[in-house]
Design an enzyme around this catalytic site. Structure first.
Site, PDB file in Angstrom:
ATOM      1  CE1 TYR A  86      41.123  35.375  37.052  1.00 59.08           C
ATOM      2  CE2 TYR A  86      39.035  36.540  37.140  1.00 59.08           C
ATOM      3  CZ  TYR A  86      40.207  36.213  36.471  1.00 59.08           C
ATOM      4  OH  TYR A  86      40.442  36.706  35.213  1.00 59.08           O
TER       5      TYR A  86
ATOM      6  CG  HIS B 166      40.185  39.623  38.765  1.00 59.13           C
ATOM      7  ND1 HIS B 166      40.237  39.766  37.401  1.00 59.13           N
ATOM      8  CD2 HIS B 166      41.322  38.987  39.120  1.00 59.13           C
ATOM      9  CE1 HIS B 166      41.360  39.233  36.946  1.00 59.13           C
ATOM     10  NE2 HIS B 166      42.038  38.754  37.966  1.00 59.13           N
TER      11      HIS B 166
END
Length: 762
Positions: free
Chosen positions: A291, A444
């Site tokens: 990410y 996440h």
């Protein structure tokens, strides 16, 4: 275009002289000032956001003599020319990720950005006309659009099923608009800004605070989108909204979104907050490299725009220059092939060859210290940005300034102040060990405290599963996260770490996990032969303390460096511990007998156990359990300390997975029951090779004869390693007081050992 502006200026000056001769002095002054202001606006420097007017001049002067830039330009030109030949399609949005309308609008945004750049560099109006025509189609479409018909997202867009993708679109299209700004008439610009860009920015931000008003990679894209179009339009309100978030906005701070995060309780939002919070001082991004890679494009492209147009912000110096530091951190979070380690929700195979990292490398080189190591990465990427930073990289390569980007052992702290754990990467020759002792990693994050993965020359030896998602493959859940991401990939048993009582760390609760982090005991990489990382976790299981120490050891008696792994557990009650090793390859040999069941059954019923088939079982029969496997022409051996009460399992992922969403991969698991305080010790050796061409196996057997714990106290743990020749090495780790300057003195088997530092090895 230049000739058109010159004619306008000449006509305006002629008109000014005529009016001055025809009016009184007061009227002349008023009209003269108005005309001069209009002329000033007409001459406003565009492009100015990423590609600059000065950059265009310099690029044009160098064309034909900068090979990597020229090659990239030709490739982009062929791509855009092919799109122009196909015609413009701006369909009514109906699809999730991977569907036609989603892919079409995504392609349109990228092609517009590239066409705008081509217009500036090649001075060919067909590219400006193409962008203009497409923007006018979007202007006509957008004002008719309701929210996207797909309702899964916590923040629906209009062109796309989520505001995130709408933000992607505006980040790219703002660059295209900047490049053709002076090609458009004022009336055309007013139409686009009033009916498309301003409403688009408002929907992303004011209309979608649950998306925009957060510290999260989604919000970073939103901030960049609003800010970049604001910079092109010279709209200070939008720029401030991008930098600082929406002011005076009341939110339900306890409302949870379906992405796993919460609206900010402390009001932190905006681009600057998204730099402050997720990045550690070392440049590690708390959501992980996958990410970080995704977020680096909006971070850096908006920062470049701010640098060009708001230099007073000194954006590349913000938080001690962390944006540029983060690129070095991100590159170090990749294996020998450039693939990012799949920490947290990370897709395997994502690498620094992605376009976002082309942006990162070029911008870092241009605005940073012009590190020649970055040029070698750019050479591997074999393309550059078609802008000022890409030109700088192309010239550096042309002038033979590139040097290898050398990755060494590194410890990256986590948390905004670097105090929330971290990630240690140990490297020795071709062996890379990734040891994760970081914070939760936002929505996440996985429940994998003190987990690790192991690589040789970019190939996985012991794997981290990564995410459960088929990104942008519509047939698999619309290309979005699958339910197995929560039921399997995030659960503790899916990782190479310890699971207690078949329950994941923090009971797999985000609200609990996000409050805690592991703590570094010590990290040392000064010795080329012995590199060690050690960290402690005290919150994953209340009443239980985990201390894991991992070392890569280079020993002349061994063909390659090997890993020593020590997991020390102290608990206030007896527990059941499961310790898996997710090896990749074909089983070759074990030193124990195992039984294969007639039918396959799951290992458990929840917390990830429901997804593991039991393929074989055994009881440990010796103090050292060994198994060897072969993967891609190389042999590996795990040697682990056991006792006769330990149970051994061969498992395979795939149970309770009727849609085949999970990869069918194997693991070896050691189970220890009714243990209060205990220790797991193992080594992993890489050795030998096999050639299917010559059909020969070389050095296919382990070099380790025995592992033995010779001391285990609160202060120290000592492991004796004996190889097949009878040679021994002793490793002693300091469980407490592990500073580099600390002095230690212990007695083992009537022999005294003294040393300074965190560990002893001899």
């Amino acid at each position: 275009m230049t000739n058109k502006i010159d004619l306008i200026l000449k006509y305006s000056l002629f008109l000014l002289v005529f009016i001055m001769l025809s009016c009184n002095n007061k009227e002349t002054t008023v009209i003269k000032n108005k005309i001069l202001k209009d002329n000033s606006n007409a001459k406003e420097a565009h492009p100015k956001l990423i590609l600059t007017a000065q950059g265009v001049k310099e690029i044009r002067a160098q064309l034909g003599s900068i090979p990597i830039f020229d090659k990239t330009l030709q490739s982009v030109k062929e791509e855009v020319d092919a799109e122009i030949a196909l015609g413009i399609d701006t369909p009514i949005p109906v699809d999730y990720s991977g569907g036609y309308t989603h892919v079409r609008h995504k392609s349109n945004m990228m092609v517009m950005q590239k066409a705008g750049v081509l217009y500036q560099i090649l001075d060919d109006e067909k590219y400006a006309k193409y962008v203009k025509d497409m923007l006018m189609q979007y202007e006509a479409l957008y004002k008719t659009l309701p929210l996207h018909p797909k309702t899964r997202s916590y923040a629906r867009g209009k062109l796309f099923w989520q505001c995130l993708n709408d933000s992607n679109w505006l980040v790219y299209v703002s660059q295209a608009y900047d490049c053709i700004y002076n090609y458009l008439t004022k009336e055309e610009r007013d139409t686009l800004e009033s009916n498309l860009f301003k409403p688009f920015a408002d929907h992303i931000s004011v209309d979608s605070p649950q998306f925009y008003q957060r510290v999260h990679n989604h919000s970073t894209w939103g901030n960049a989108a609003v800010g970049m179009i604001g910079l092109v339009m010279d709209d200070q309100e939008l720029i401030d909204r991008a930098l600082y978030g929406i002011k005076d906005l009341k939110l339900d701070a306890n409302k949870k979104d379906d992405d796993g995060g919460f609206l900010n309780k402390d009001g932190k939002a905006g681009f600057l907050a998204n730099i402050e919070e997720p990045f550690s001082p070392d440049g590690y991004y708390n959501e992980g490299p996958y990410y970080q890679r995704y977020a680096m494009y909006p971070f850096l492209i908006f920062a470049e725009g701010l640098h060009n147009l708001k230099p007073e912000l000194k954006i590349f110096e913000y938080k001690d220059g962390v944006l540029l530091k983060s690129i070095n951190a991100l590159l170090n979070l990749s294996d020998a092939d450039g693939d990012f380690f799949p920490l947290n929700d990370g897709q395997k195979g994502m690498s620094y060859y992605t376009s976002a990292l082309v942006t990162a490398v070029d911008i870092s080189y241009h605005f940073g210290t012009q590190d020649p190591g970055l040029l070698s990465i750019a050479q591997k990427q074999d393309r550059v940005l078609l802008d000022d930073s890409g030109l700088a990289v192309a010239l550096g390569i042309k002038n033979n300034q590139a040097k290898p980007f050398t990755k060494k052992s590194i410890n990256l702290s986590d948390g905004p102040n670097g105090t929330q754990g971290g990630v240690a990467i140990l490297r020795n020759e071709a062996i890379e060990l990734v040891f994760k002792y970081a914070a939760q990693g936002s929505s996440h994050g996985h429940y994998d405290k003190l987990s690790y993965s192991l690589y040789e020359n970019g190939e996985e030896i012991l794997q981290d599963y990564g995410l459960s998602r088929f990104v942008n493959i519509e047939q698999k859940g619309g290309g979005n996260y699958l339910k197995e991401n929560k039921t399997w990939a995030k659960q503790t048993i899916a990782h190479n770490t310890v699971t207690q009582n078949e329950t994941s760390h923090f009971d797999a609760k985000y609200e609990v996990g996000s409050q805690h982090h592991s703590v570094l005991n010590y990290f040392t990489s000064d010795n080329d032969n012995v590199q060690v990382a050690s960290a402690k976790e005290t919150n994953a299981y209340p009443g239980t303390e985990l201390l894991r120490t991992m070392a890569i050891i280079k020993d002349q008696d061994f063909e390659k460096p090997y890993v020593l792994d020590i997991m020390k557990i102290i608990s206030d009650k007896a527990n059941k511990y499961d310790f898996p090793y997710y090896f990749l390859g074909q089983l070759i040999q074990t030193n124990f007998d195992y039984k294969v069941p007639a039918t396959l059954n799951p290992l458990g019923s929840k917390n990830g156990y429901q997804h593991l088939y039991i393929e074989a079982t055994a009881n440990a029969t010796s103090e050292n359990t060994q198994l060897s496997w072969l993967n891609k022409g190389k042999f590996y051996t795990l040697t682990t300390l056991t006792d006769t009460n330990d149970q051994l399992y061969f498992t395979r992922i795939g149970a309770n997975d009727p849609d085949f969403n999970l990869r069918r991969e194997a693991a070896f698991m050691l189970r220890r029951k009714n243990a209060k305080n205990t220790i797991f010790v193992s080594t992993i050796e890489a050795h030998g090779s096999y050639s299917p061409v010559t059909e020969s196996a070389i050095n296919s057997n382990s070099n380790i004869k025995q592992l033995e714990v010779v001391l285990n106290t609160d202060a120290y743990t000592a492991i004796l390693i004996t190889n097949i020749k009878g040679n021994t090495k002793l490793f002693i780790t300091s469980n407490k007081n592990a500073s580099k300057t600390g002095k230690h003195n212990v007695t083992i088997n009537d022999k005294n050992y003294e040393w300074s530092g965190s560990y002893y090895f001899k």
